[in-house]
Design an enzyme around this catalytic site. Structure first.
Site, PDB file in Angstrom:
ATOM      1  N   HIS A 136      -7.069   4.733   7.295  1.00  0.00           N
ATOM      2  CA  HIS A 136      -6.274   4.505   6.088  1.00  0.00           C
ATOM      3  C   HIS A 136      -5.528   5.760   5.663  1.00  0.00           C
ATOM      4  O   HIS A 136      -4.447   5.682   5.079  1.00  0.00           O
ATOM      5  CB  HIS A 136      -7.189   3.997   4.959  1.00  0.00           C
ATOM      6  CG  HIS A 136      -6.428   3.450   3.790  1.00  0.00           C
ATOM      7  ND1 HIS A 136      -5.484   2.446   3.929  1.00  0.00           N
ATOM      8  CD2 HIS A 136      -6.458   3.756   2.477  1.00  0.00           C
ATOM      9  CE1 HIS A 136      -4.975   2.174   2.732  1.00  0.00           C
ATOM     10  NE2 HIS A 136      -5.538   2.953   1.836  1.00  0.00           N
ATOM     11  N   MET A 180      -2.520  -6.731   6.818  1.00  0.00           N
ATOM     12  CA  MET A 180      -3.568  -7.522   6.157  1.00  0.00           C
ATOM     13  C   MET A 180      -3.070  -8.212   4.894  1.00  0.00           C
ATOM     14  O   MET A 180      -3.858  -8.476   3.988  1.00  0.00           O
ATOM     15  CB  MET A 180      -4.750  -6.619   5.791  1.00  0.00           C
ATOM     16  CG  MET A 180      -5.292  -5.803   6.965  1.00  0.00           C
ATOM     17  SD  MET A 180      -6.589  -4.686   6.452  1.00  0.00           S
ATOM     18  CE  MET A 180      -6.744  -3.630   7.896  1.00  0.00           C
ATOM     19  N   SER A 181      -1.775  -8.524   4.856  1.00  0.00           N
ATOM     20  CA  SER A 181      -1.242  -9.123   3.613  1.00  0.00           C
ATOM     21  C   SER A 181      -0.035  -9.988   3.916  1.00  0.00           C
ATOM     22  O   SER A 181       0.184 -10.414   5.044  1.00  0.00           O
ATOM     23  CB  SER A 181      -0.844  -8.005   2.639  1.00  0.00           C
ATOM     24  OG  SER A 181       0.260  -7.284   3.144  1.00  0.00           O
ATOM     25  N   ASN A 198       1.566   3.498  11.458  1.00  0.00           N
ATOM     26  CA  ASN A 198       0.778   4.037  12.579  1.00  0.00           C
ATOM     27  C   ASN A 198       1.007   3.137  13.787  1.00  0.00           C
ATOM     28  O   ASN A 198       1.457   2.005  13.642  1.00  0.00           O
ATOM     29  CB  ASN A 198      -0.717   4.046  12.216  1.00  0.00           C
ATOM     30  CG  ASN A 198      -1.206   2.675  11.801  1.00  0.00           C
ATOM     31  OD1 ASN A 198      -0.853   2.181  10.720  1.00  0.00           O
ATOM     32  ND2 ASN A 198      -1.982   2.037  12.657  1.00  0.00           N
ATOM     33  N   TYR A 253      -9.164  -9.538   1.826  1.00  0.00           N
ATOM     34  CA  TYR A 253     -10.349  -8.746   2.205  1.00  0.00           C
ATOM     35  C   TYR A 253     -11.089  -8.191   0.995  1.00  0.00           C
ATOM     36  O   TYR A 253     -12.224  -7.743   1.110  1.00  0.00           O
ATOM     37  CB  TYR A 253      -9.982  -7.611   3.182  1.00  0.00           C
ATOM     38  CG  TYR A 253      -9.020  -6.562   2.667  1.00  0.00           C
ATOM     39  CD1 TYR A 253      -9.431  -5.595   1.750  1.00  0.00           C
ATOM     40  CD2 TYR A 253      -7.708  -6.532   3.109  1.00  0.00           C
ATOM     41  CE1 TYR A 253      -8.545  -4.641   1.273  1.00  0.00           C
ATOM     42  CE2 TYR A 253      -6.818  -5.573   2.639  1.00  0.00           C
ATOM     43  CZ  TYR A 253      -7.239  -4.637   1.720  1.00  0.00           C
ATOM     44  OH  TYR A 253      -6.370  -3.698   1.246  1.00  0.00           O
ATOM     45  N   GLU A 254     -10.444  -8.214  -0.171  1.00  0.00           N
ATOM     46  CA  GLU A 254     -11.144  -7.789  -1.385  1.00  0.00           C
ATOM     47  C   GLU A 254     -12.057  -8.888  -1.905  1.00  0.00           C
ATOM     48  O   GLU A 254     -12.813  -8.674  -2.861  1.00  0.00           O
ATOM     49  CB  GLU A 254     -10.129  -7.425  -2.482  1.00  0.00           C
ATOM     50  CG  GLU A 254      -9.258  -6.234  -2.135  1.00  0.00           C
ATOM     51  CD  GLU A 254      -8.121  -6.061  -3.133  1.00  0.00           C
ATOM     52  OE1 GLU A 254      -8.403  -5.802  -4.305  1.00  0.00           O
ATOM     53  OE2 GLU A 254      -6.958  -6.222  -2.742  1.00  0.00           O
ATOM     54  N   ALA A 257       2.496  -2.051   4.386  1.00  0.00           N
ATOM     55  CA  ALA A 257       2.264  -1.053   5.420  1.00  0.00           C
ATOM     56  C   ALA A 257       1.688  -1.810   6.619  1.00  0.00           C
ATOM     57  O   ALA A 257       0.835  -2.666   6.446  1.00  0.00           O
ATOM     58  CB  ALA A 257       1.260  -0.017   4.925  1.00  0.00           C
ATOM     59  N   SER A 283       0.826  -1.216   0.000  1.00  0.00           N
ATOM     60  CA  SER A 283       0.000   0.000   0.000  1.00  0.00           C
ATOM     61  C   SER A 283       0.849   1.251   0.000  1.00  0.00           C
ATOM     62  O   SER A 283       1.700   1.432   0.874  1.00  0.00           O
ATOM     63  CB  SER A 283      -0.869   0.064   1.255  1.00  0.00           C
ATOM     64  OG  SER A 283      -1.883  -0.869   1.176  1.00  0.00           O
ATOM     65  N   HIS A 314      -5.568  -8.738  -2.053  1.00  0.00           N
ATOM     66  CA  HIS A 314      -5.782  -8.999  -0.618  1.00  0.00           C
ATOM     67  C   HIS A 314      -7.000  -9.891  -0.445  1.00  0.00           C
ATOM     68  O   HIS A 314      -7.957  -9.781  -1.216  1.00  0.00           O
ATOM     69  CB  HIS A 314      -6.064  -7.689   0.128  1.00  0.00           C
ATOM     70  CG  HIS A 314      -4.979  -6.673   0.024  1.00  0.00           C
ATOM     71  ND1 HIS A 314      -4.934  -5.743  -0.983  1.00  0.00           N
ATOM     72  CD2 HIS A 314      -3.904  -6.428   0.819  1.00  0.00           C
ATOM     73  CE1 HIS A 314      -3.862  -4.975  -0.817  1.00  0.00           C
ATOM     74  NE2 HIS A 314      -3.222  -5.364   0.272  1.00  0.00           N
ATOM     75  N   HIS A 344      -5.767   1.536  -6.892  1.00  0.00           N
ATOM     76  CA  HIS A 344      -4.642   0.611  -6.945  1.00  0.00           C
ATOM     77  C   HIS A 344      -4.320   0.340  -8.394  1.00  0.00           C
ATOM     78  O   HIS A 344      -5.163  -0.139  -9.142  1.00  0.00           O
ATOM     79  CB  HIS A 344      -5.000  -0.722  -6.282  1.00  0.00           C
ATOM     80  CG  HIS A 344      -4.656  -0.781  -4.840  1.00  0.00           C
ATOM     81  ND1 HIS A 344      -3.545  -1.432  -4.363  1.00  0.00           N
ATOM     82  CD2 HIS A 344      -5.281  -0.270  -3.768  1.00  0.00           C
ATOM     83  CE1 HIS A 344      -3.499  -1.313  -3.056  1.00  0.00           C
ATOM     84  NE2 HIS A 344      -4.535  -0.610  -2.659  1.00  0.00           N
TER      85      HIS A 344
HETATM   86 CL1  6GU Z   1      -3.160  -0.736  12.609  1.00  0.00          CL
HETATM   87  N1  6GU Z   1      -3.750  -2.846  11.288  1.00  0.00           N
HETATM   88  C1  6GU Z   1      -3.782  -3.604  10.228  1.00  0.00           C
HETATM   89  N2  6GU Z   1      -4.432  -4.772  10.315  1.00  0.00           N
HETATM   90  N3  6GU Z   1      -3.207  -3.292   9.070  1.00  0.00           N
HETATM   91  C2  6GU Z   1      -2.571  -2.137   9.008  1.00  0.00           C
HETATM   92  C3  6GU Z   1      -2.491  -1.295  10.070  1.00  0.00           C
HETATM   93  C4  6GU Z   1      -3.134  -1.684  11.247  1.00  0.00           C
HETATM   94  N4  6GU Z   1      -1.788  -0.210   9.703  1.00  0.00           N
HETATM   95  C5  6GU Z   1      -1.436  -0.392   8.431  1.00  0.00           C
HETATM   96  N5  6GU Z   1      -1.902  -1.563   8.002  1.00  0.00           N
END
Ligand code: 6GU
Length: 284
Positions: A259, A221-222, A245, A90-91, A118, A35, A88, A66
């Site tokens: 996001h 998530m990947s 983050n 989740y898509e 990310a 990402s 992903h 994307h």
């Molecule tokens: Cl905080 N969680 C998840 N699951 N994916 C992320 C994230 C957090 N920050 C970037 N990608």
């Protein structure tokens, strides 16, 4: 019960043959741009670009914003192929679709995979903007059946029960660490364990606390499905997370994962990450 949850060897082979017929490049290194990190693909020289929709049997990108394309070219004089946009779960993609490109790379004689993503920081000593070399992962969906290797095993790709204790190549980690120091990234370099969740929602506070107790330093998530499939077919793997983050761990916090923050941090660090990956590629 038998589910059809895999692609046929012949499909992967057709994709690999089609790509080799359409480019003269024969990269040994494949890079998955996470990402906000797709800018790396733009750095390549002598590019051959293939939108996913033009590649036979390739999964199609559905998400707006994307870029879905495979970019062949050279980075620091070394041939490589970049996925600009990944798939992903989740898509809504099945995991055999998420990981489809990996086996195509294998059939094209790629021997090294670099994955970037990310991720949210769980480790309290991490800062936003840190680059974390992935030393191991926790494939949470994979541990409960959402594993891309579930189903029929084709021995031409790898064995039924592959080892994962050496998933992230130690020599590549050492090379990346040395390169990060040479490239002025040493001050914000970390190593740690990446935990994959399926998403798409960010974690609850209780989930974050649980993941921390499990030994995870970052969450995303990947990545884990691609790495499992890459190791199954013997590719060497280097994984790099950008900590975009810090996860929210406190009920009194006003912070909310979003996001937008993820994208802002990738923007701020994208040049550092590009320099790091290019110079690692040059030395592979
Ligand atoms: Cl905080 N969680 C998840 N699951 N994916 C992320 C994230 C957090 N920050 C970037 N990608």
């Amino acid at each position: 019960v038998h589910r059809c949850n895999y692609d046929l060897y012949d499909n992967y082979k057709e994709t690999a043959d089609w790509l080799q017929a359409h480019t003269e490049q024969r990269p040994k290194v494949a890079i998955i741009c996470g990402s906000g990190l797709g800018g790396l693909a733009e750095l390549l020289e002598d590019k051959n670009i293939f939108p996913y929709k033009d590649i036979p049997h390739f999964p199609q990108s559905t998400v707006q914003g994307h870029k879905g394309q495979l970019v062949f070219g050279t980075l620091q004089g070394q041939q490589c192929v970049c996925m600009q946009g990944r798939f992903h779960s989740y898509e809504g993609y099945d995991l055999f679709k998420v990981t489809y490109p990996i086996r195509v790379f294998f059939l094209m004689d790629v021997d090294t995979l670099i994955v970037t993503n990310a991720a949210g920081g769980l480790n309290r000593s991490f800062s936003v903007g840190d680059i974390m070399l992935i030393k191991d992962h926790i494939n949470l969906p994979g541990m409960i059946g959402q594993n891309p290797l579930c189903g029929h095993n084709d021995d031409r790709f790898g064995e039924r029960f592959p080892c994962m204790s050496d998933a992230y190549d130690r020599d590549l980690i050492a090379l990346a660490k040395q390169t990060a120091e040479e490239q002025g990234c040493g001050a914000f370099l970390q190593q740690g364990v990446y935990c994959m969740l399926s998403g798409p929602n960010f974690e609850t506070i209780a989930e974050c606390k649980a993941l921390q107790k499990l030994g995870a330093d970052a969450v995303g998530m990947s990545t884990a499905p691609e790495v499992v499939v890459a190791r199954h077919c013997g590719l060497r793997v280097l994984g790099i997370s950008l900590i975009t983050n810090k996860v929210v761990m406190d009920y009194d916090s006003e912070q909310k994962a979003n996001h937008q923050e993820v994208l802002e941090t990738t923007h701020m660090r994208t040049k550092d990450l590009q320099r790091l990956v290019s110079h690692v590629v040059a030395k592979i």
